[in-house]
Design a protein around this motif. Structure first.
Motif, PDB file in Angstrom:
ATOM      1  N   GLN A 100       0.564   4.314  -2.723  1.00 43.05           N
ATOM      2  CA  GLN A 100       0.263   5.689  -2.323  1.00 43.05           C
ATOM      3  C   GLN A 100       1.349   6.650  -2.784  1.00 43.05           C
ATOM      4  O   GLN A 100       1.064   7.781  -3.198  1.00 43.05           O
ATOM      5  CB  GLN A 100       0.100   5.768  -0.804  1.00 43.05           C
ATOM      6  N   GLU A 112       0.558   9.828  -5.204  1.00 43.97           N
ATOM      7  CA  GLU A 112       0.849  11.181  -4.745  1.00 43.97           C
ATOM      8  C   GLU A 112       1.779  11.901  -5.706  1.00 43.97           C
ATOM      9  O   GLU A 112       1.608  13.080  -6.010  1.00 43.97           O
ATOM     10  CB  GLU A 112       1.465  11.140  -3.351  1.00 43.97           C
ATOM     11  N   ARG A 139       0.818  -1.217   0.000  1.00 46.28           N
ATOM     12  CA  ARG A 139       0.000   0.000   0.000  1.00 46.28           C
ATOM     13  C   ARG A 139       0.854   1.271   0.000  1.00 46.28           C
ATOM     14  O   ARG A 139       0.526   2.261  -0.672  1.00 46.28           O
ATOM     15  CB  ARG A 139      -0.935  -0.009   1.218  1.00 46.28           C
TER      16      ARG A 139
END
Length: 204
Positions: free
Chosen positions: A77, A81, A73
């Motif tokens: 992310q 981002e 994860r």
């Protein structure tokens, strides 16, 4: 979404449903040999449900950076981002344009946001391999021409850039990448941002 009936091809242009996106990610992950857990499928869909092109680019990026590895994860992310602010494509495009100021600015942003230098190295490696392929005038470009299709814009001339980067620059760039990777392997927390800046400027 394509459906075939003998010699007729029907193209479905409706917005994909969530379950269809699940199936697409599952299919694409298997094809590219990347491992994404079901719970992370939800995170990806949440961020790209209205941007299928972005979803395709995202899957291609992680397949280049972490081939044959389980994607956690945190890594997902990080990519999301980065893509939502300064992108790898912008960074590479400024290198192609020879814009050192913008190149450094984006790298400084990556550093402030604590992005992984390993990711940046992989992107640069792919860029360099495309340059080498163009120099050799090969018709087949590895990674399915990923850079040409998804990172480089139509306004950028990669072939022209390949002519400007001589063999000495390529050799020095590959040598720098090897030194950075060796430094990271010896001590992952070691600061390699100065080397990354030097590497980027070598290619500008």
């Amino acid at each position: 979404m394509l459906k075939t009936n003998q010699d007729i091809v029907f193209i479905k242009c409706n917005k994909p449903k969530i379950n269809e996106l699940y199936e697409w990610i599952k299919f694409k992950s298997k094809k590219l040999k990347i491992k994404i857990s079901k719970i992370n499928h939800e995170l990806i869909i949440k961020n790209y449900i209205d941007n299928f092109t972005g979803l395709i680019n995202f899957i291609n990026i992680i397949s280049l950076i972490w081939p044959n590895k389980k994607i956690n994860r945190k890594k997902i992310q990080q990519i999301i981002e980065c893509e939502n602010r300064f992108t790898y494509s912008q960074w590479i495009n400024y290198i192609i344009k020879g814009n050192q100021e913008k190149t450094i600015k984006i790298l400084q942003y990556f550093k402030i946001q604590n992005y992984s230098p390993v990711i940046l190295i992989r992107v640069l490696q792919n860029f360099i391999l495309n340059i080498i392929n163009l120099k050799r005038k090969t018709k087949y470009c590895i990674y399915e021409n990923y850079l040409n299709k998804n990172i480089l814009t139509k306004n950028n001339n990669l072939e022209e850039k390949s002519k400007k980067i001589n063999n000495k620059k390529l050799y020095n760039s590959i040598k720098l990448i090897s030194l950075i990777e060796l430094k990271i392997k010896r001590n992952f927390k070691k600061n390699v941002w100065l080397e990354l800046i030097n590497l980027s400027l070598t290619l500008c």
